[in-house]
Each structure stands twice: as C-alpha cells, then as structure tokens.
Scaffold this motif. Structure first.
Motif, PDB file in Angstrom:
ATOM      1  N   ASP A  38      38.595   7.811  24.048  1.00 27.46           N
ATOM      2  CA  ASP A  38      39.346   8.772  23.237  1.00 27.46           C
ATOM      3  C   ASP A  38      39.547   8.180  21.849  1.00 27.46           C
ATOM      4  O   ASP A  38      39.997   7.041  21.707  1.00 27.46           O
ATOM      5  CB  ASP A  38      40.698   9.075  23.880  1.00 27.46           C
ATOM      6  CG  ASP A  38      40.556   9.837  25.187  1.00 27.46           C
ATOM      7  OD1 ASP A  38      39.704  10.746  25.251  1.00 27.46           O
ATOM      8  OD2 ASP A  38      41.286   9.532  26.134  1.00 27.46           O
ATOM      9  N   HIS A  40      40.804   9.075  17.633  1.00 28.80           N
ATOM     10  CA  HIS A  40      41.392   9.918  16.590  1.00 28.80           C
ATOM     11  C   HIS A  40      40.737   9.492  15.282  1.00 28.80           C
ATOM     12  O   HIS A  40      40.876   8.353  14.854  1.00 28.80           O
ATOM     13  CB  HIS A  40      42.908   9.736  16.515  1.00 28.80           C
ATOM     14  CG  HIS A  40      43.528  10.560  15.438  1.00 28.80           C
ATOM     15  ND1 HIS A  40      43.893  11.871  15.642  1.00 28.80           N
ATOM     16  CD2 HIS A  40      43.825  10.277  14.148  1.00 28.80           C
ATOM     17  CE1 HIS A  40      44.396  12.352  14.516  1.00 28.80           C
ATOM     18  NE2 HIS A  40      44.360  11.404  13.594  1.00 28.80           N
ATOM     19  N   GLY A  55      48.960   8.275  18.731  1.00 24.34           N
ATOM     20  CA  GLY A  55      49.458   9.191  19.753  1.00 24.34           C
ATOM     21  C   GLY A  55      50.615   8.624  20.536  1.00 24.34           C
ATOM     22  O   GLY A  55      51.168   7.580  20.212  1.00 24.34           O
ATOM     23  N   GLN A  59      48.670   9.672  26.094  1.00 19.49           N
ATOM     24  CA  GLN A  59      47.685  10.404  25.291  1.00 19.49           C
ATOM     25  C   GLN A  59      47.201   9.551  24.124  1.00 19.49           C
ATOM     26  O   GLN A  59      46.913  10.067  23.051  1.00 19.49           O
ATOM     27  CB  GLN A  59      48.288  11.702  24.769  1.00 19.49           C
ATOM     28  CG  GLN A  59      48.677  12.658  25.851  1.00 19.49           C
ATOM     29  CD  GLN A  59      49.288  13.933  25.280  1.00 19.49           C
ATOM     30  OE1 GLN A  59      49.619  14.010  24.108  1.00 19.49           O
ATOM     31  NE2 GLN A  59      49.432  14.931  26.119  1.00 19.49           N
ATOM     32  N   ALA A  61      44.904   7.295  21.699  1.00 19.92           N
ATOM     33  CA  ALA A  61      43.510   7.279  21.268  1.00 19.92           C
ATOM     34  C   ALA A  61      43.330   6.137  20.285  1.00 19.92           C
ATOM     35  O   ALA A  61      44.288   5.723  19.617  1.00 19.92           O
ATOM     36  CB  ALA A  61      43.144   8.608  20.610  1.00 19.92           C
ATOM     37  N   ARG A  63      42.532   4.807  16.890  1.00 20.51           N
ATOM     38  CA  ARG A  63      42.545   5.383  15.541  1.00 20.51           C
ATOM     39  C   ARG A  63      41.408   4.742  14.754  1.00 20.51           C
ATOM     40  O   ARG A  63      41.315   3.524  14.656  1.00 20.51           O
ATOM     41  CB  ARG A  63      43.880   5.122  14.864  1.00 20.51           C
ATOM     42  CG  ARG A  63      44.017   5.774  13.504  1.00 20.51           C
ATOM     43  CD  ARG A  63      45.424   5.516  12.961  1.00 20.51           C
ATOM     44  NE  ARG A  63      45.576   6.021  11.631  1.00 20.51           N
ATOM     45  CZ  ARG A  63      45.986   7.248  11.331  1.00 20.51           C
ATOM     46  NH1 ARG A  63      46.305   8.091  12.301  1.00 20.51           N
ATOM     47  NH2 ARG A  63      46.101   7.622  10.086  1.00 20.51           N
ATOM     48  N   GLY A  99      35.435  17.585  20.983  1.00 25.33           N
ATOM     49  CA  GLY A  99      36.027  17.434  19.670  1.00 25.33           C
ATOM     50  C   GLY A  99      35.053  17.503  18.517  1.00 25.33           C
ATOM     51  O   GLY A  99      35.273  16.878  17.488  1.00 25.33           O
ATOM     52  N   SER A 102      37.093  18.672  15.684  1.00 27.26           N
ATOM     53  CA  SER A 102      38.479  18.202  15.689  1.00 27.26           C
ATOM     54  C   SER A 102      38.544  16.733  15.289  1.00 27.26           C
ATOM     55  O   SER A 102      37.551  16.016  15.372  1.00 27.26           O
ATOM     56  CB  SER A 102      39.046  18.379  17.099  1.00 27.26           C
ATOM     57  OG  SER A 102      40.291  17.760  17.221  1.00 27.26           O
ATOM     58  N   ARG A 103      39.730  16.282  14.879  1.00 29.20           N
ATOM     59  CA  ARG A 103      39.915  14.851  14.612  1.00 29.20           C
ATOM     60  C   ARG A 103      39.995  14.067  15.915  1.00 29.20           C
ATOM     61  O   ARG A 103      39.665  12.893  15.958  1.00 29.20           O
ATOM     62  CB  ARG A 103      41.197  14.614  13.812  1.00 29.20           C
ATOM     63  CG  ARG A 103      41.070  15.031  12.383  1.00 29.20           C
ATOM     64  CD  ARG A 103      42.358  14.760  11.633  1.00 29.20           C
ATOM     65  NE  ARG A 103      42.191  15.133  10.252  1.00 29.20           N
ATOM     66  CZ  ARG A 103      42.579  14.393   9.235  1.00 29.20           C
ATOM     67  NH1 ARG A 103      43.179  13.242   9.458  1.00 29.20           N
ATOM     68  NH2 ARG A 103      42.389  14.784   8.012  1.00 29.20           N
ATOM     69  N   ARG A 104      40.473  14.720  16.954  1.00 35.82           N
ATOM     70  CA  ARG A 104      40.583  14.092  18.273  1.00 35.82           C
ATOM     71  C   ARG A 104      39.257  14.274  18.989  1.00 35.82           C
ATOM     72  O   ARG A 104      38.823  15.400  19.232  1.00 35.82           O
ATOM     73  CB  ARG A 104      41.731  14.746  19.045  1.00 35.82           C
ATOM     74  CG  ARG A 104      41.990  14.189  20.400  1.00 35.82           C
ATOM     75  CD  ARG A 104      42.687  12.846  20.288  1.00 35.82           C
ATOM     76  NE  ARG A 104      43.047  12.349  21.592  1.00 35.82           N
ATOM     77  CZ  ARG A 104      44.165  11.732  21.856  1.00 35.82           C
ATOM     78  NH1 ARG A 104      45.054  11.525  20.920  1.00 35.82           N
ATOM     79  NH2 ARG A 104      44.410  11.290  23.050  1.00 35.82           N
ATOM     80  N   GLN A 106      36.266  12.744  22.047  1.00 44.43           N
ATOM     81  CA  GLN A 106      36.042  11.978  23.267  1.00 44.43           C
ATOM     82  C   GLN A 106      34.549  11.681  23.347  1.00 44.43           C
ATOM     83  O   GLN A 106      33.723  12.575  23.221  1.00 44.43           O
ATOM     84  CB  GLN A 106      36.498  12.760  24.487  1.00 44.43           C
ATOM     85  CG  GLN A 106      36.521  11.943  25.750  1.00 44.43           C
ATOM     86  CD  GLN A 106      37.159  12.727  26.885  1.00 44.43           C
ATOM     87  OE1 GLN A 106      36.578  13.684  27.364  1.00 44.43           O
ATOM     88  NE2 GLN A 106      38.341  12.312  27.299  1.00 44.43           N
TER      89      GLN A 106
END
Length: 133
Positions: A38, A40, A55, A59, A61, A63, A99, A102-104, A106
C-alpha cells in the motif's frame, strides 16, 4: 601402496526457501504468496523517495514522494519502476492493482519474486517518520 584420495562430500546445490517479506503495516502477504504494497503517492516531487508512513492505524501506507507528474499514467509507470528497482526485481514482477487515478495505490509483487526481493529500503523508510494524517 598409494594413499587413497581424500573423500569429498558430494557437491550438492543447497536450495533455500524464499525469505518472507518483513512484517510492515503497509505490506500484506496473500494466500498465493504475492505481496501487496500500500502506497500514498505525492507527485511532482523534486526527487523520488520514500518518506515514512501515511494514514491511521490499520490503514497505513508507505508515503512516497514521486518525481513524475500525474499525467497520462506517467506517475504509475514511475511508481512501478521505482518499487521494482528498490526491491532489486524486474519490472514485470511488480504490477499496479488499485488506484490508477488516486494518490492511494496498491501494488502487487509476485510470489516468485517476493522471496528474492531486498526489502531493506522499505523497512528503513517505514521507520523514518511516524504516521502523518
């Protein structure tokens, strides 16, 4: 009578079992052995580098400041390339699972490659900073 040659042990290649990934909050091992990572992502950074965790508990992640812009999938390509390079694996061993916009995100590291991966840089990055929200 000539001396007998010294006995030699058979020349076996020892096979070691793959090394499991470290237990980090942003890593999960699936039943088939694949490892999910995961992340971000913060795009448009001056330099690509992992800067700790992002996070809340449960949850978390990794960074990651990413040099590539979030345009036409360039950031996603750069992310896969960076993770593969960081782990010492070929890019084919790392795929984006979730993602895309998205910024998030996997990513999946294949089970065959996960045992050979050098997780040290991710372990170091995870310990650098406390989680930021």
């Amino acid at each position: 009578m000539p001396a007998a040659p010294p006995s030699r042990a058979p020349n076996f290649i020892t096979m070691t079992s793959p090394k499991p990934p470290p237990e980090l909050a942003f890593l999960r091992v699936e039943k088939n052995g694949d490892v999910l990572v995961d992340v971000h992502v913060v795009p448009n950074a001056a330099k690509t580098r992992a800067v700790g965790l992002h996070g809340e508990a449960g949850q978390l992640a990794l960074r990651l400041r990413l040099q590539a812009p979030p345009v036409d999938g360039k950031a996603n390509q750069a992310l896969v390339k960076w993770l593969a390079s960081c782990l010492g694996l070929p890019q084919q061993a790392v795929t984006l699972v979730r993602g895309e916009t998205s910024r998030r995100k996997q990513l999946r590291v294949s089970a065959a490659a996960a045992g050979r991966a050098a997780w040290d840089e991710l372990v170091k990055a995870a310990g650098e900073n406390s989680p930021a929200s």
